[in-house]
Design an enzyme around this catalytic site. Structure first.
Site, PDB file in Angstrom:
ATOM      1  N   HIS A 149       0.832  -1.198   0.000  1.00  0.00           N
ATOM      2  CA  HIS A 149       0.000   0.000   0.000  1.00  0.00           C
ATOM      3  C   HIS A 149       0.870   1.253   0.000  1.00  0.00           C
ATOM      4  CE1 HIS A 149       1.018  -0.732   4.159  1.00  0.00           C
ATOM      5  NE2 HIS A 149       0.740   0.513   4.446  1.00  0.00           N
ATOM      6  N   THR A 156       2.062   4.595  -4.229  1.00  0.00           N
ATOM      7  CA  THR A 156       3.040   4.621  -5.321  1.00  0.00           C
ATOM      8  C   THR A 156       4.263   3.767  -5.007  1.00  0.00           C
ATOM      9  OG1 THR A 156       3.909   6.661  -4.332  1.00  0.00           O
ATOM     10  CG2 THR A 156       2.449   6.896  -6.249  1.00  0.00           C
ATOM     11  N   ARG A 157       4.902   3.260  -6.086  1.00  0.00           N
ATOM     12  CA  ARG A 157       6.193   2.591  -6.008  1.00  0.00           C
ATOM     13  C   ARG A 157       7.041   3.028  -7.204  1.00  0.00           C
ATOM     14  NH1 ARG A 157       4.236   1.600  -1.883  1.00  0.00           N
ATOM     15  NH2 ARG A 157       4.175  -0.340  -0.671  1.00  0.00           N
ATOM     16  N   LYS A 196       6.352  12.702  -1.329  1.00  0.00           N
ATOM     17  CA  LYS A 196       6.403  11.484  -0.512  1.00  0.00           C
ATOM     18  C   LYS A 196       7.851  11.045  -0.350  1.00  0.00           C
ATOM     19  CE  LYS A 196       5.105   6.585  -0.730  1.00  0.00           C
ATOM     20  NZ  LYS A 196       4.486   5.547  -1.589  1.00  0.00           N
ATOM     21  N   HIS A 252      14.940   3.730   3.178  1.00  0.00           N
ATOM     22  CA  HIS A 252      14.971   2.320   2.810  1.00  0.00           C
ATOM     23  C   HIS A 252      15.656   1.464   3.863  1.00  0.00           C
ATOM     24  CE1 HIS A 252      15.380  -1.304   0.414  1.00  0.00           C
ATOM     25  NE2 HIS A 252      16.684  -1.279   0.631  1.00  0.00           N
ATOM     26  N   CYS A 293       4.490   0.393   6.942  1.00  0.00           N
ATOM     27  CA  CYS A 293       4.338  -0.835   6.159  1.00  0.00           C
ATOM     28  C   CYS A 293       5.359  -1.842   6.660  1.00  0.00           C
ATOM     29  CB  CYS A 293       4.513  -0.577   4.669  1.00  0.00           C
ATOM     30  SG  CYS A 293       6.206  -0.178   4.172  1.00  0.00           S
ATOM     31  N   LYS A 330       8.197  -3.345  -7.916  1.00  0.00           N
ATOM     32  CA  LYS A 330       8.372  -3.044  -9.341  1.00  0.00           C
ATOM     33  C   LYS A 330       8.433  -4.310 -10.190  1.00  0.00           C
ATOM     34  CE  LYS A 330      12.257  -0.944  -8.364  1.00  0.00           C
ATOM     35  NZ  LYS A 330      12.486  -1.480  -6.995  1.00  0.00           N
TER      36      LYS A 330
END
Length: 375
Positions: free
Chosen positions: A44, A47-48, A262, A266, A310, A343
């Site tokens: 969720h 966007t990615r 956004k 990582h 997430c 992706k």
């Protein structure tokens, strides 16, 4: 009920696998503990990024290019806008192994990237300010996937091709026999010839029921949207990006549909039991690191708008796991996508369908073998 293939976990990879299997006419059931797309796992957040020149290793490039083609095919078949060609700017010190791998993989596969100095980046994207020893690799053909819309599109088309979807059915028991696999969820009993386990952070628990310790650690991660000048950071003017630095690895997106810039980090994160509710985004604690990054690199942004959480399912080497169970060749595992898997969901769905139907795939997945964890 008896199926050719049951997909346990109908998130990004699982929903794509269900689509490809159903399109081949297989009797397939996708089952999920929730109702995908949902906010309980890793897919969720609107966007990615999809990028082709790949800092994590050149073996990913052919998969990224195939994934891109499949996303565009899904976009055409569904009639929805799923991919935004914003371009992707990867930034870091010129000596960064991540940046050097991007340059090397682009050269190897003749990908169109521009290597820019810090001054050239600021001239093209005035919202970015970098130290002089930083460079950027701009890939104009890459961009952004609308992740939840992608899953919804695969769901709609999988069902249209005859797949079945069982929501709010967590797997309670799995029993493997030579002739098939029996699965139980509550009072529901399902039999399958093959099972694909693509249950994200829950895959470890499911595999432990089959006497296998999956080498993977779920982590809690956060990301947030910040108020930003649309003339500097808006879609069409500003790229998606990654930023590799000694202080951490960050990523982000232009303001899409006026939602704000956004940004996420990582690396790092805290270990998370997926069966324990994830602590919600803390507007004080969770925003400090992201605000520090923006103040340094994108100083013309404003305050925090909102944040989300997430799960990352991390392997030690941050490469994926795509393989059959060490003891049971009718159990196929797709897990450990380590925060950079979405992706590839389209091509991984294709790969999983190959493995379930033919027992092999033409794609090179040697990097993702479980054998690499053996002593």
């Amino acid at each position: 009920m008896k199926y050719d293939v049951v997909v346990v976990g109908a998130g990004s990879m699982g929903m794509a696998a269900g689509y490809f299997l159903a399109k081949q006419g297989k009797k397939v059931l996708m089952m999920d503990a929730f109702d995908p797309p949902h906010h309980h796992a890793s897919h969720h957040g609107e966007t990615r990024i999809i990028r082709h020149a790949y800092g994590e290793g050149e073996k990913y490039v052919p998969l990224a290019l195939r994934a891109q083609a499949l996303w565009e095919a899904l976009q055409a078949e569904s009639g929805q806008t799923l991919f935004l060609k914003t371009g992707v700017l990867n930034m870091g010190e010129a000596s960064s192994p991540f940046i050097q791998m991007i340059i090397a993989s682009a050269k190897q596969y003749q990908l169109p990237i521009e290597v820019l100095t810090a001054a050239e980046i600021h001239q093209r994207f005035p919202g970015i300010t970098l130290p002089d020893n930083y460079i950027g690799c701009f890939e104009s053909t890459s961009g952004v996937l609308r992740c939840e819309d992608c899953i919804s599109a695969y769901r709609q088309l999988a069902l249209a091709h005859g797949a079945e979807l069982l929501t709010y059915h967590p797997l309670d028991e799995i029993d493997v026999q030579d002739h098939g696999v029996t699965l139980r969820s509550g009072e529901t009993v399902i039999v399958a010839d093959k099972v694909i386990v693509s249950a994200g952070a829950w895959a470890t628990k499911l595999m432990s029921a089959l006497d296998f310790a999956l080498p993977m650690q779920p982590n809690r991660k956060t990301f947030a949207w910040f108020d930003a000048d649309e003339a500097l950071y808006g879609e069409g003017l500003f790229p998606a990006f990654s930023f590799d630095s000694p202080q951490g690895m960050y990523y982000g997106f232009p303001s899409i549909d006026g939602a704000g810039l956004k940004v996420g980090r990582h690396d790092g994160g805290e270990a998370q039991d997926p069966d324990t509710p994830i602590a919600p985004f803390d507007t004080v604690v969770d925003s400090v690191d992201l605000e520090r990054f923006l103040a340094t690199v994108m100083p013309q942004t404003s305050g925090l708008m909102y944040g989300k959480t997430c799960l990352y399912s991390m392997t030690a080497d941050e490469h994926f796991i795509i393989d059959t169970h060490p003891k049971y060749d009718n159990i196929i595992i797709a897990a450990g996508f380590s925060g950079h898997g979405f992706k590839f969901a389209s091509v991984i769905g294709e790969i999983l369908s190959d493995l379930a139907v033919r027992g092999e795939t033409e794609h090179d997945i040697s990097l993702f073998s479980l054998s690499r964890f053996q002593a």
